[in-house]
Each structure stands twice: as structure tokens, then as C-alpha cells.
Design a protein around this motif. Structure first.
Motif, short mmCIF file in Angstrom:
data_model
loop_
_atom_site.label_atom_id
_atom_site.label_comp_id
_atom_site.label_asym_id
_atom_site.label_seq_id
_atom_site.Cartn_x
_atom_site.Cartn_y
_atom_site.Cartn_z
N LYS A 77 42.13 -31.00 7.38
CA LYS A 77 42.97 -29.93 6.84
C LYS A 77 44.05 -29.54 7.83
N PHE A 78 43.64 -29.50 9.10
CA PHE A 78 44.59 -29.09 10.13
C PHE A 78 45.62 -30.20 10.36
N ARG A 79 45.10 -31.41 10.43
CA ARG A 79 45.99 -32.55 10.69
C ARG A 79 47.06 -32.68 9.61
N SER A 80 46.63 -32.46 8.37
CA SER A 80 47.57 -32.63 7.26
C SER A 80 48.49 -31.42 7.10
N GLY A 81 48.23 -30.38 7.90
CA GLY A 81 49.11 -29.21 7.85
C GLY A 81 48.73 -28.20 6.79
N GLU A 82 47.57 -28.43 6.16
CA GLU A 82 47.14 -27.52 5.10
C GLU A 82 46.87 -26.12 5.64
N CYS A 83 46.30 -26.03 6.86
CA CYS A 83 46.14 -24.71 7.46
C CYS A 83 46.91 -24.65 8.78
N GLY A 84 47.35 -23.45 9.10
CA GLY A 84 48.25 -23.30 10.25
C GLY A 84 47.55 -22.97 11.55
N VAL A 85 46.29 -22.50 11.42
CA VAL A 85 45.57 -22.08 12.62
C VAL A 85 44.20 -22.75 12.64
N LEU A 86 43.86 -23.34 13.76
CA LEU A 86 42.52 -23.91 13.90
C LEU A 86 41.77 -23.17 15.00
N VAL A 87 40.67 -22.53 14.60
CA VAL A 87 39.82 -21.83 15.56
C VAL A 87 38.79 -22.84 16.05
N ALA A 88 38.61 -22.92 17.36
CA ALA A 88 37.74 -23.99 17.86
C ALA A 88 37.06 -23.63 19.17
N THR A 89 36.02 -24.39 19.50
CA THR A 89 35.46 -24.33 20.85
C THR A 89 36.08 -25.48 21.64
N SER A 90 35.53 -25.72 22.79
CA SER A 90 36.14 -26.77 23.59
C SER A 90 35.82 -28.17 23.08
N VAL A 91 35.21 -28.30 21.87
CA VAL A 91 35.03 -29.65 21.30
C VAL A 91 36.37 -30.36 21.13
N ILE A 92 37.43 -29.55 21.00
CA ILE A 92 38.73 -30.20 20.82
C ILE A 92 39.37 -30.55 22.15
N GLU A 93 38.61 -30.25 23.22
CA GLU A 93 39.15 -30.48 24.56
C GLU A 93 39.64 -31.91 24.76
N VAL A 94 38.85 -32.86 24.30
CA VAL A 94 39.22 -34.24 24.61
C VAL A 94 39.91 -34.94 23.46
N GLY A 95 41.06 -35.49 23.77
CA GLY A 95 41.66 -36.49 22.91
C GLY A 95 42.35 -36.09 21.63
N VAL A 96 42.03 -34.90 21.07
CA VAL A 96 42.58 -34.58 19.75
C VAL A 96 44.11 -34.59 19.79
N ASP A 97 44.69 -35.24 18.81
CA ASP A 97 46.14 -35.47 18.82
C ASP A 97 46.76 -35.07 17.49
#
Ligand code: ADP
Ligand code: MG
Length: 676
Positions: free
Chosen positions: A517-537
């Protein structure tokens, strides 16, 4: 050796009582000086000595037993009260007229307008009158009247019992600690150091002993590394038979040109691949420097020579992302891509494909039973998240496969040589062109509403934001905003559908959906923990807000910051923290001032030591028990030279049995890693 000694040793994870001698103190307490306790303030610790003039048992209101002893302090007219809430093992006997040596913390109790000195729960020893009065001096003790070792403990092991046991082993056994290797003029022998580290004469002696043992330890570490490298140089690759031309075809369809740094890394890889011995290369490049295409280059080269390749990622999110991106790029040129994660298994344990295939996966891919057909080259992304055993497991999926490991966590050069001494290193120095440096600012929570307003504006322009929190669920103990609470709050602010959430405790499917959803731009805000720390592009994301930023290490903050600034737009990283101490403010200030991952890593390394950069067990080296990094870094080159000298003259260590024994399974592991 007494059975109880062996039992104690087993509780601490050693095979026999002698193992306890390798259980080194965590710290020392100077209990060698006697000071007048009445001159000390509340809370200060002191060793004191005196004659018991009175003793009593009292009961508290909840009928707990309290023992009190009045000690006439030697060399003083004053008396000190020692107080213990009685534990079962404390024996009550007649102490009057005996001497007691005690170590503890001073407390001052108000009694009317007087203040009474007390010591609560001191460590103590009873000394018979004849021992002191007749002998004229105190006996030697492991606990008191000396620099006393304080050991790391495990459940059910008592400090005093452990200390007494080690003392007794040292006193009673005729211990010999032969030198492990030839050593020119050590200031202390290994034997002296082994004893001094437990029961030193002075604090200076502790440091001498520690350094002496640290050198041995570093020599062992270097031996494992040097040997791993020597063995790896002997393995011979098996080549496939088919020939394809994939790399050039890919270059033709890539939406960008490779940078000079990327091309250089590809050339280095090609050189490795043309050799008879397997590639063993580390690719370092700051966050966003474009390591993935270099990995893809290596993977395609492997396919070109008729062998399949595998790419290992530490998180499911990242594996999914790699899978999708790689598939999009290479399927049109006839390469098959498969995903293997915990939630995305293939039927059966053998992965099938007759086409040239790239297998992308998480830990699930290297599980024992999984067979990767015709496996020739493995890439480990975010290597610092894996251990050496996992490296071994991946290598075990083929016959002498090539290996490329990648990391964005920049490792200070000195440390790099130390822990990756067995790898060749390629570095991508520069980011792809057109990137703007991410602007970093510090804010406290009171200005959060401005931050949210800013995100709303950016959202309206089609840009996206991450908001990162340190915890998954609200915890009662620490007053930190958790990702779930943040999610609820931000939904109120931005609207239900504008906010997505992702954290490690979610189902893989839900995670994937949120990311999608975030990648496709459907939502503007992504709430996250540090799981997104590595590699997410996600190149369209331009704002990274990190709440309680002080809770993260600098290297980690840098990784998180690296999630934005991936497109051509100006990006921002907003670090939110109360900055309660000068130290935490200073640390975050460094983030504001430097965008260079290597500089940050050096700072982090200075502040927090290597454990947090490499992860403790992740380097795959013997855990360092006495050596301290970065303090002992200068000793490493000496250790390396010694290790090389030893292996030159005695490659199997058959004349260094002692060393081989100390090295234990690390020696074998070096062998396994190299042979696979
Ligand atoms: P990292 O080194 O952090 O793994 P990635 O491989 O994820 O970085 O690359 C970051 C972004 O940069 C990706 O969106 C990728 O497509 C893009 N990229 C990589 N190389 C180049 C290049 N030479 N020119 C422009 N963009 C590039
Ligand atoms: Mg990456």
C-alpha cells in the motif's frame, strides 16, 4: 576436585571445575583499604574491621528476623551497627569477642537528634581472636581485605560461593598454564596473568593481566581468520556448462547507468569469478549507494556460467522487495526468480527449476533440508544481520560456491580488517548522481504538530513519510510511545486510510500488504518499527520521522535515515527526542552534522564499542572475553603477525596443542566455512 566445584562450573556452562578459571571477573572492588566509616557519606562503600561487642536478634512487624551486630571499630572509639535481614543460610552463633571484617555501604539513620551509622547487609567474615590477636595480622581472604573480583553470575550461583571456589582451586591445585605459543619477553607469563586476573595485588596488575590475556585471545581470533582464508584459497570451484549472455542484456534494460564505483565493484567480482578458488568478497557501500544491482550482476554472472544463484535477506519485507524488483528486471530476459521465506515455501524441500534461476529468501532458504539445485553463487544482503554459521549454511548448499556479502553498516577500517580479515573488500564510495543530502533536524515532542502539518503538505504534493517508533506495544515500564499507540494517534490526525503500519510481530501477509500500500502510494504515512531499518526502498518517500531517536544507535539512525533521499527530491529526517541529557543531545547532534555513514560508524564505535555495530555473536568470531575494542585495537596487528607466524611453521597446530584446545570449535568452524 570436589564435586560441588564441578557442579558450580556446570551451572555456569563449563565442562569441569577448571573451566571456572576462564570465568573472568566483571569488575573489581577495592576492599583493600580500611577507612574510618564515620567519615563517609551515605552510600559510600567501605571495608571495616572490629571486635563484636554486642549482638541481637529482632523481629520486624511482619515477623522477619533481623540480626544486628555492634562492632567496636579497630583503631577508633566508635561502634558501627551491622544489620542483616536474615536469610536461611545465615547461621546465628555467638560472635561476641570475635573479630569481623565487613564490606558494605554506609547508611545514616536519624535517631532523635542523633545520627546512627549502619551498614546494611555487608559482606562479612568472622576472624577468631587467636587468628588476629595472636598472629598479629589477618589471614588471606578471597572476599575482603583485598582487591576483590566480582564475577558475572547466572541464576542460582552466589557471588561469594563462586569466588571462594575459584580461590580454593587456585590455592589448592598445582595449576600450570603453559604459554600457548612462543612469545618474546612477555611482561607477564600466561600463568601469572591467569592468577592475577582473579586475585590481583593491585588494580594496575589487573590491567596488565588483562592485556596479557587479551593478546592470547586476539591471537586465537586471528588464527581462526588466517586459517579460514588459507583453507578457502585451496578449495576448487566446479563450473557449469551452459553459456548465456545476461549481464549485457540487463545493462540494456536498466533504467539508469551504473556509476563508476558500481562498475569497479562489478569488475572486481568478475576477476574473482574467473579464478579457480571461490569468491569470498565483502561489498561495502553506504545506504542507498546501489549495492543491489551489483549483487544482481554477480548473480547473473553465475547463471551465465550455468549455475544458479541465491540472495539471502534478513527480513521478509526485504526479501519480498528484492524478489519483486529482481523479477521485474530479469524475467523479461529469460531468468526465473523464486521466493523462499517462512510464509512462502515451495512444496517439498528441493527447489525446482530447469531454467536459470535466482532464489531469493530469508533464513528459511538456508534451513538444513532445503536443497538449492545447481547452486553456484550466494549473496548475503545486510551481512551484519547474519552470523557466520548462517554464512556456512548458505555455502553448504553447493560445492565451493562463490560468496558475496554486502553491508551498508559501515565498519571502521581497523575493525573491518579484524573481523572480516578473511574477505576481499570492495567499496562503493559514492552515491548515484542526482541525490540530495538528506537534511536532518532535531526536534522535541512539543513541536510535533508542526511536523505533522508539514507531512500533510508533502502528502498533498504526493510525497510520503515514515514515522518510526522504538517499541511494538506500549510498555508500562518505560514511558515510550509504541508503534501501535502512534498508529492510532496518527490515524486521527491524517485520516484512517492515509496511515499504514508495519512491525515485526505482524503476519507476513499483513506486512506485505502494508508495504504494498505504501509502495504504491495508496497511503501517505507508514508507521513502523525498525523492521524497515534495512534495505527498504521506496523512492517516493521523502520524510523520515524517528520518535525517541535517542533510543537508537547512530548506525541504526543512519540506516533509517537512508530510507529517504532515494529519489531526486529533497528529503528530510526529523529526529524527535526529549534530549534529557547533554550526552544524548550531543549524539543526535552528530546525526545533524554528518551524512557520512563511515564517520558515524566511527563515532558509534567510540561511544558504544563494536558489539552494537557488529552484533555480539554476529561477527562469528570467538566472543572476546578479555580483549576490549576499540581500546585494544592496536594489539590486533601484533596478534595477526603472531598468528601468521604460527600457521606458517605449523599449519595444523600439531605442535601447538594448547592453542588448538583453546581455539576449540572455532578451529573446526574455520575448516567448515572454508571447505564448503
Ligand atoms: P543499497 O546500497 O542501500 O542496497 P539500493 O541497491 O537499494 O541501495 O539502491 C538504492 C536506489 O538507488 C534504488 O532505487 C536503485 O534503483 C537506485 N540506483 C542504484 N544504482 C543507481 C544508479 N547508478 N543510478 C541511479 N539510481 C541508482
Ligand atoms: Mg540494500
Amino acid at each position: 576436585m570436589k564435586k560441588s566445584f564441578t557442579n558450580l562450573a556446570k551451572k555456569l556452562g563449563y565442562e569441569d571445575a577448571l573451566g571456572l578459571l576462564y570465568h573472568f571477573p566483571r569488575r573489581y572492588e577495592d576492599r583493600s583499604r580500611w577507612e574510618d566509616p564515620f567519615l563517609l557519606d551515605e552510600g559510600e562503600q567501605v571495608t571495616t574491621f572490629g571486635k563484636v561487642v554486642d549482638q541481637s536478634i529482632k523481629f520486624t512487624r511482619s515477623s522477619k528476623k533481623i540480626i544486628e551486630i555492634i562492632l567496636q571499630i579497630e583503631g577508633s572509639y566508635k561502634a558501627l551497627k551491622l544489620v542483616w535481614f536474615v536469610q536461611r543460610y545465615m547461621k546465628w552463633s555467638d560472635w561476641k569477642g570475635k573479630w569481623v571484617i565487613a564490606y558494605g555501604r554506609m547508611t545514616w539513620k536519624s535517631k532523635g537528634n542523633k545520627r546512627e551509622a549502619q551498614m546494611m547487609h555487608p559482606e562479612y567474615e568472622v576472624v577468631e581472636p587467636e587468628e588476629y590477636e595472636e598472629a598479629g595480622k589477618l589471614k588471606m581472604s578471597p572476599h575482603l581485605n583485598r582487591i576483590t573480583p566480582v564475577y558475572p553470575l547466572r541464576e542460582k550461583v552466589k557471588q561469594k560461593a563462586l569466588r571462594a571456589t575459584i580461590w580454593e582451586i587456585i590455592e589448592k591445585e598445582q595449576l600450570v598454564f603453559p604459554e600457548l605459543y612462543e612469545h618474546s619477553q612477555p611482561r607477564m607469563s600466561r600463568g601469572e596473568a591467569m592468577l592475577a586476573i582473579h586475585f590481583p595485588e593491585s588494580l594496575e596488575e589487573v590491567e596488565q593481566a588483562r592485556r596479557r590475556l587479551a593478546l592470547d585471545e586476539l591471537v586465537c581470533m586471528e588464527l581462526a581468520l588466517v586459517r579460514r582464508r588459507m583453507l578457502a584459497a585451496k578449495a576448487v570451484k566446479v563450473r557449469g556448462s551452459q553459456q548465456y549472455d545476461l549481464v549485457n542484456t540487463l545493462r540494456g534494460v536498466l533504467p539508469f547507468q551504473l556509476t563508476e564505483a558500481q562498475l569497479q565493484a562489478c569488475r572486481e567480482i568478475d576477476q574473482d569469478l574467473s579464478k579457480e578458488i571461490p569468491m569470498n568478497r565483502l561489498l561495502q557501500g553506504d545506504v542507498g549507494s546501489g549495492k543491489t544491482v551489483v549483487a544482481l550482476h554477480a548473480l547473473l554472472r553465475s547463471l551465465e556460467s550455468g549455475k544458479n544463484g541465491a540472495l539471502l535477506a534478513p527480513t521478509e519485507i526485504l526479501a519480498n522487495q528484492h524478489f519483486k524488483n529482481i523479477k521485474r528486471l530479469v524475467e523479461p530476459i529469460g531468468v526465473h526468480v523464486e521466493l523462499h521465506t517462512r510464509n512462502n515455501r515451495f512444496s517439498g524441500e528441493t527447489l525446482f527449476s530447469s531454467q536459470p534461476t535466482i532464489y531469493v529468501g530469508t533464513h528459511a532458504l538456508i534451513q538444513g533440508k532445503v536443497v538449492i539445485p545447481n547452486f553456484g553463487l550466494g549473496v548475503i544482503d545486510e551481512q551484519h544481520k547474519f552470523g557466520v554459521l548462517q554464512r556456512t549454511a548458505l555455502l553448504g548448499k553447493g560445492e565451493a560456491p562463490d560468496l558475496l556479502v554486502m553491508t551498508a553498516t559501515p565498519i571502521p577500517r581497523t575493525l573491518c580488517l579484524t573481523v572480516y580479515g578473511d574477505l576481499d573488500v570492495s567499496v562503493i564510495q559514492h552515491l548515484p548522481p542526482g541525490r540530495k543530502v538528506v537534511k536532518t533536524v532535531l526536534r522535541d515532542r512539543s513541536s510535533l504538530h508542526n511536523v505533522w502539518d508539514y507531512i500533510k503538505k508533502e502528502n498533498a504534493r504526493g510525497r510520503q513519510a515514515y514515522v518510526v517508533y522504538p517499541l511494538v506495544e506500549d510498555s508500562e515500564k518505560i514511558d515510550l510511545k509504541s508503534v501501535k499507540a502512534g498508529y492510532e494517534e496518527l490515524k486521527e490526525i491524517f485520516g484512517e486510510n492515509q496511515v499504514g503500519i508495519v512491525h515485526g510481530k505482524m503476519d507476513a501477509g499483513d506486512k506485505d500488504e502494508s508495504m504494498q500500500k505504501f509502495r504504491s502510494g495508496e497511503c501517505g504515512v507508514l508507521v513502523a518499527t525498525s523492521v524497515i531499518e534495512v534495505g527498504v526502498d521506496v523512492p517516493n518517500a521523502t520524510i523520515m520521522v524517528i520518535e525517541h531517536a535517542g533510543r537508537f544507535g547512530l548506525a541504526q539512525l543512519h540506516q533509517l535515515r537512508g530510507r529517504v533521499g532515494r529519489g531526486a527530491d529533497q528529503s528530510y529526517c526529523i529526529l524527535v527526542d526529549e534530549m534529557e541529557s547533554i550526552d544524548s543531545w550531543k549524539r543526535l547532534k552528530i546525526m545533524e552534522q554528518t551524512a557520512n555513514g563511515f564517520e558515524l560508524a566511527e563515532e558509534d564505535f567510540k561511544i558504544r564499542g563494536p558489539g552494537n555495530i557488529l552484533g555480539t555473536e554476529q561477527s562469528g568470531l570467538p566472543p572476546l572475553k578479555v580483549a576490549r575494542l576499540p581500546k585494544d585495537l592496536p594489539m590486533i596487528s601484533k596478534a595477526k603477525k603472531l598468528a601468521e607466524k604460527i600457521l606458517d611453521s605449523d599449519p595444523e597446530l600439531s605442535e601447538h596443542e594448547g592453542l588448538k584446545k583453546v581455539l576449540g570449535h572455532y578451529w573446526t568452524m574455520a575448516e567448515e566455512v572454508a571447505n564448503n
